[in-house]
Design a protein around this motif. Structure first.
Motif, PDB file in Angstrom:
ATOM      1  N   VAL A 251       0.833  -1.201   0.000  1.00  0.00           N
ATOM      2  CA  VAL A 251       0.000   0.000   0.000  1.00  0.00           C
ATOM      3  C   VAL A 251       0.867   1.250   0.000  1.00  0.00           C
ATOM      4  O   VAL A 251       0.581   2.229  -0.689  1.00  0.00           O
ATOM      5  CB  VAL A 251      -0.965  -0.015   1.201  1.00  0.00           C
ATOM      6  CG1 VAL A 251      -1.631   1.344   1.374  1.00  0.00           C
ATOM      7  CG2 VAL A 251      -2.021  -1.095   1.023  1.00  0.00           C
ATOM      8  N   ALA A 252       1.957   1.226   0.775  1.00  0.00           N
ATOM      9  CA  ALA A 252       2.860   2.380   0.799  1.00  0.00           C
ATOM     10  C   ALA A 252       3.433   2.656  -0.590  1.00  0.00           C
ATOM     11  O   ALA A 252       3.555   3.817  -1.007  1.00  0.00           O
ATOM     12  CB  ALA A 252       3.990   2.128   1.800  1.00  0.00           C
ATOM     13  N   VAL A 253       3.780   1.601  -1.325  1.00  0.00           N
ATOM     14  CA  VAL A 253       4.269   1.768  -2.695  1.00  0.00           C
ATOM     15  C   VAL A 253       3.174   2.349  -3.576  1.00  0.00           C
ATOM     16  O   VAL A 253       3.407   3.282  -4.363  1.00  0.00           O
ATOM     17  CB  VAL A 253       4.761   0.420  -3.257  1.00  0.00           C
ATOM     18  CG1 VAL A 253       5.049   0.546  -4.758  1.00  0.00           C
ATOM     19  CG2 VAL A 253       6.005  -0.040  -2.526  1.00  0.00           C
ATOM     20  N   ALA A 254       1.961   1.822  -3.469  1.00  0.00           N
ATOM     21  CA  ALA A 254       0.858   2.296  -4.300  1.00  0.00           C
ATOM     22  C   ALA A 254       0.535   3.758  -4.016  1.00  0.00           C
ATOM     23  O   ALA A 254       0.247   4.533  -4.940  1.00  0.00           O
ATOM     24  CB  ALA A 254      -0.369   1.424  -4.079  1.00  0.00           C
ATOM     25  N   GLU A 255       0.595   4.144  -2.755  1.00  0.00           N
ATOM     26  CA  GLU A 255       0.334   5.553  -2.416  1.00  0.00           C
ATOM     27  C   GLU A 255       1.394   6.459  -3.010  1.00  0.00           C
ATOM     28  O   GLU A 255       1.088   7.543  -3.539  1.00  0.00           O
ATOM     29  CB  GLU A 255       0.263   5.703  -0.899  1.00  0.00           C
ATOM     30  CG  GLU A 255      -0.976   5.065  -0.279  1.00  0.00           C
ATOM     31  CD  GLU A 255      -0.957   5.070   1.240  1.00  0.00           C
ATOM     32  OE1 GLU A 255      -2.026   4.854   1.842  1.00  0.00           O
ATOM     33  OE2 GLU A 255       0.134   5.298   1.823  1.00  0.00           O
ATOM     34  N   ALA A 256       2.642   6.037  -2.943  1.00  0.00           N
ATOM     35  CA  ALA A 256       3.717   6.834  -3.543  1.00  0.00           C
ATOM     36  C   ALA A 256       3.584   6.875  -5.062  1.00  0.00           C
ATOM     37  O   ALA A 256       3.866   7.905  -5.697  1.00  0.00           O
ATOM     38  CB  ALA A 256       5.071   6.252  -3.140  1.00  0.00           C
ATOM     39  N   PHE A 257       3.143   5.771  -5.666  1.00  0.00           N
ATOM     40  CA  PHE A 257       2.945   5.737  -7.116  1.00  0.00           C
ATOM     41  C   PHE A 257       1.793   6.654  -7.515  1.00  0.00           C
ATOM     42  O   PHE A 257       1.870   7.342  -8.545  1.00  0.00           O
ATOM     43  CB  PHE A 257       2.669   4.305  -7.564  1.00  0.00           C
ATOM     44  CG  PHE A 257       2.493   4.143  -9.046  1.00  0.00           C
ATOM     45  CD1 PHE A 257       3.489   4.549  -9.934  1.00  0.00           C
ATOM     46  CD2 PHE A 257       1.332   3.590  -9.557  1.00  0.00           C
ATOM     47  CE1 PHE A 257       3.329   4.404 -11.307  1.00  0.00           C
ATOM     48  CE2 PHE A 257       1.160   3.432 -10.930  1.00  0.00           C
ATOM     49  CZ  PHE A 257       2.159   3.840 -11.803  1.00  0.00           C
ATOM     50  N   ALA A 258       0.737   6.691  -6.720  1.00  0.00           N
ATOM     51  CA  ALA A 258      -0.383   7.598  -7.000  1.00  0.00           C
ATOM     52  C   ALA A 258       0.091   9.047  -7.006  1.00  0.00           C
ATOM     53  O   ALA A 258      -0.287   9.838  -7.893  1.00  0.00           O
ATOM     54  CB  ALA A 258      -1.488   7.400  -5.964  1.00  0.00           C
ATOM     55  N   GLN A 259       0.930   9.409  -6.047  1.00  0.00           N
ATOM     56  CA  GLN A 259       1.459  10.771  -6.022  1.00  0.00           C
ATOM     57  C   GLN A 259       2.349  11.037  -7.229  1.00  0.00           C
ATOM     58  O   GLN A 259       2.303  12.119  -7.829  1.00  0.00           O
ATOM     59  CB  GLN A 259       2.245  10.995  -4.729  1.00  0.00           C
ATOM     60  CG  GLN A 259       2.803  12.406  -4.573  1.00  0.00           C
ATOM     61  CD  GLN A 259       1.711  13.453  -4.578  1.00  0.00           C
ATOM     62  OE1 GLN A 259       0.811  13.423  -3.737  1.00  0.00           O
ATOM     63  NE2 GLN A 259       1.772  14.405  -5.516  1.00  0.00           N
ATOM     64  N   ALA A 260       3.147  10.040  -7.608  1.00  0.00           N
ATOM     65  CA  ALA A 260       4.013  10.202  -8.777  1.00  0.00           C
ATOM     66  C   ALA A 260       3.190  10.353 -10.056  1.00  0.00           C
ATOM     67  O   ALA A 260       3.558  11.132 -10.957  1.00  0.00           O
ATOM     68  CB  ALA A 260       4.956   9.007  -8.897  1.00  0.00           C
ATOM     69  N   LEU A 261       2.071   9.642 -10.147  1.00  0.00           N
ATOM     70  CA  LEU A 261       1.183   9.805 -11.304  1.00  0.00           C
ATOM     71  C   LEU A 261       0.606  11.214 -11.339  1.00  0.00           C
ATOM     72  O   LEU A 261       0.542  11.852 -12.412  1.00  0.00           O
ATOM     73  CB  LEU A 261       0.049   8.780 -11.245  1.00  0.00           C
ATOM     74  CG  LEU A 261       0.386   7.339 -11.633  1.00  0.00           C
ATOM     75  CD1 LEU A 261      -0.808   6.427 -11.362  1.00  0.00           C
ATOM     76  CD2 LEU A 261       0.787   7.248 -13.110  1.00  0.00           C
TER      77      LEU A 261
END
Length: 495
Positions: A251-261
């Motif tokens: 989830v931490a990776v996905a949250e960071a990826f969402a911000q990067a998107l």
């Protein structure tokens, strides 16, 4: 311990000394630099302390005729070094790397708790099974639902939220890089946002926490729940090495990826969910083929949409050799456990705690380790119940040293150098252990009542010695007992 099957070549000495040939900067040699700024200011340039480690040139093979240490002198020195005022016991085993001959043993065949020295077995299994040049992919795949992106975990526990760095194990693959690729693929297909995010972390199975790990160790941040993708080896930031960790690294990776998107111009919406990535063509599958990267721009997708299963972006980890070396140098529990599970995946076993332990044990046995008398309950050495003897750890190191250029030999550059690098950076900086500074290369280990050190050293006569020291029952704590281990290793350097 049996004799090795081949003589060591010139590569062995290069391997033994290579760590002191790479410039590493001021911060890694504090014990060797003057502390008085005024004194530094008046020194002629030719007499100034070095600011980097020198390059090695003209290194030749070890001399097989170099004399072995004098047995009586070595025993006397080690007996003295291993004396300890506090409670606890020390077991030690020393062998000649070239012949396998036992040179010293103090309860060397007795099974003890190894702490992080167990990572030597994990390193050997990962390198042999996965291959030194293998990399783990993290992919963004078009989901089955419109505007759905599935983030597929592939085993990279060293992701960074920013752009990837090709010259680093930590952060070799970056989520900002992945987001940039994804944004380009979506734009090329004419897809309109916002997008939703789904996590496919089905690569690993079973409980994310090993039940053998003490709650206190988890609470202290010694380990975190294991997932097949993580930022910074399961941490909030690379420099935060203690304290609480993310309890769901995927989830931490996905949250960071969402911000990067978002930073890349792709709006996101809704909650992050879990699911399976569809195969190219739209059928559900456990992941996507990396060869499909850019399929959204290939003309197979309808205008304004992306074909389910198309890989929108993909980033790759550092090599397994680089990850293994990082794991040993920093004594990283999270990376060790992920590598163990990736060994299980490669072998077709369940990528669970028990499956990973079984996989590493099987490979270690195939390498020549006598596993019948070795007990392992995890792959990092943090769990209760691990038991192995110093002699058996020397056996593992000897297998690596037998051919430093081979797959398992690629673990050796990850062993910290006394007084200079990794978890030995701040040790071997005072007498009597100072005799081993820059010479001893070894894996460290610490638990509340345990301290360990297993590695090798080229002694004063040019003979390569392999050793393991395990201290158990240290009611005064591991830190107080470390000088005993370091002093004993220093004795070997002078022998």
């Amino acid at each position: 311990m049996g004799r090795t099957s081949k003589a060591l070549t010139g590569g062995l000495l290069i391997c033994a000394l290579a760590a002191v040939s790479v410039p590493v900067g001021l911060q890694v040699v504090p014990a060797f630099l003057p502390q008085d700024p005024a004194a530094v200011a008046v020194l002629p340039a030719a007499q100034a302390a070095p600011t980097s480690l020198g390059e090695i040139s003209g290194v030749g093979p070890l001399d097989s005729t170099a004399p072995l240490p004098d047995a009586d002198k070595l025993s006397a020195g080690l007996d003295k070094a291993l004396m300890f005022d506090g409670e606890g016991t020390f077991s030690m085993y020393v062998a000649d790397a070239l012949t396998g001959e036992e040179l010293f043993s103090q309860d060397g065949q007795a099974a003890r708790t190894p702490a992080s020295n167990l990572k030597l077995l994990t390193a050997g299994a990962a390198l042999r099974t996965l291959g030194t040049d293998a990399r783990f992919s993290t992919e963004a795949v078009a989901g089955s639902s419109p505007n759905e992106i599935v983030l597929v975990a592939g085993g990279d526990s060293l992701l960074t939220a920013g752009a990837g760095a090709d010259d680093s194990a930590m952060g070799h693959a970056g989520l900002a890089t992945l987001a940039g690729q994804t944004a380009k693929s979506l734009a090329g297909a004419g897809a309109k946002g916002p997008v939703t995010l789904t996590i496919d972390d089905s690569l690993f199975t079973g409980p994310a926490l090993n039940p053998k790990w003490a709650d206190g160790d988890v609470d202290a941040g010694e380990i975190a729940p294991i997932y097949p993708m993580a930022l910074y080896a399961g941490r909030f930031a690379p420099e935060v090495l203690t304290g609480p960790r993310p309890q769901d690294s995927a989830v931490a990776v996905a949250e960071a990826f969402a911000q990067a998107l978002e930073d890349a111009g792709v709006a996101t919406t809704g909650a992050i969910t879990r699911g399976k990535a569809p195969a190219a063509g739209g059928d559900a599958a456990g992941g996507a083929d990396a060869s499909q990267t850019g399929a959204a721009q290939s003309g197979t997708a309808k205008s304004g949409s992306v074909q389910p299963g198309a890989v929108l972006g993909s980033v790759e980890s550092a090599t397994v050799a680089e990850q293994t070396q990082y794991m040993l140098s920093e004594s990283d529990n999270y990376v060790a456990e992920v590598l163990g599970r990736m060994v299980a995946v490669k072998m077709g076993k369940a990528a669970s705690n028990s499956g990973a332990v079984a996989a590493v044990r099987q490979v270690a046995g195939e390498l020549g380790m006598p596993m019948d008398s070795i007990v392992t309950t995890d792959n990092s050495g943090l769990a209760a119940g691990n038991l192995i003897s110093p002699q058996q750890l020397v056996k593992m190191l000897s297998l690596m040293l037998a051919d430093p250029a081979a797959d398992i030999g690629q673990a050796l550059p990850g062993l910290p150098v006394a007084g200079l690098t990794g978890s030995l950076e701040h040790r071997f900086v005072t007498a009597p252990a100072l005799d081993g500074a820059g010479l001893v290369r070894a894996k460290t280990g610490s638990l509340n009542l345990v301290t360990s050190l297993s590695g090798y050293v080229v002694n004063s006569e040019g003979r390569l010695l392999v050793f393991s020291i395990l201290g158990n029952g240290l009611t005064g704590g591991a830190i107080a007992a470390r000088p005993v281990l370091d002093a004993a290793a220093g004795v070997l350097a002078l022998s």
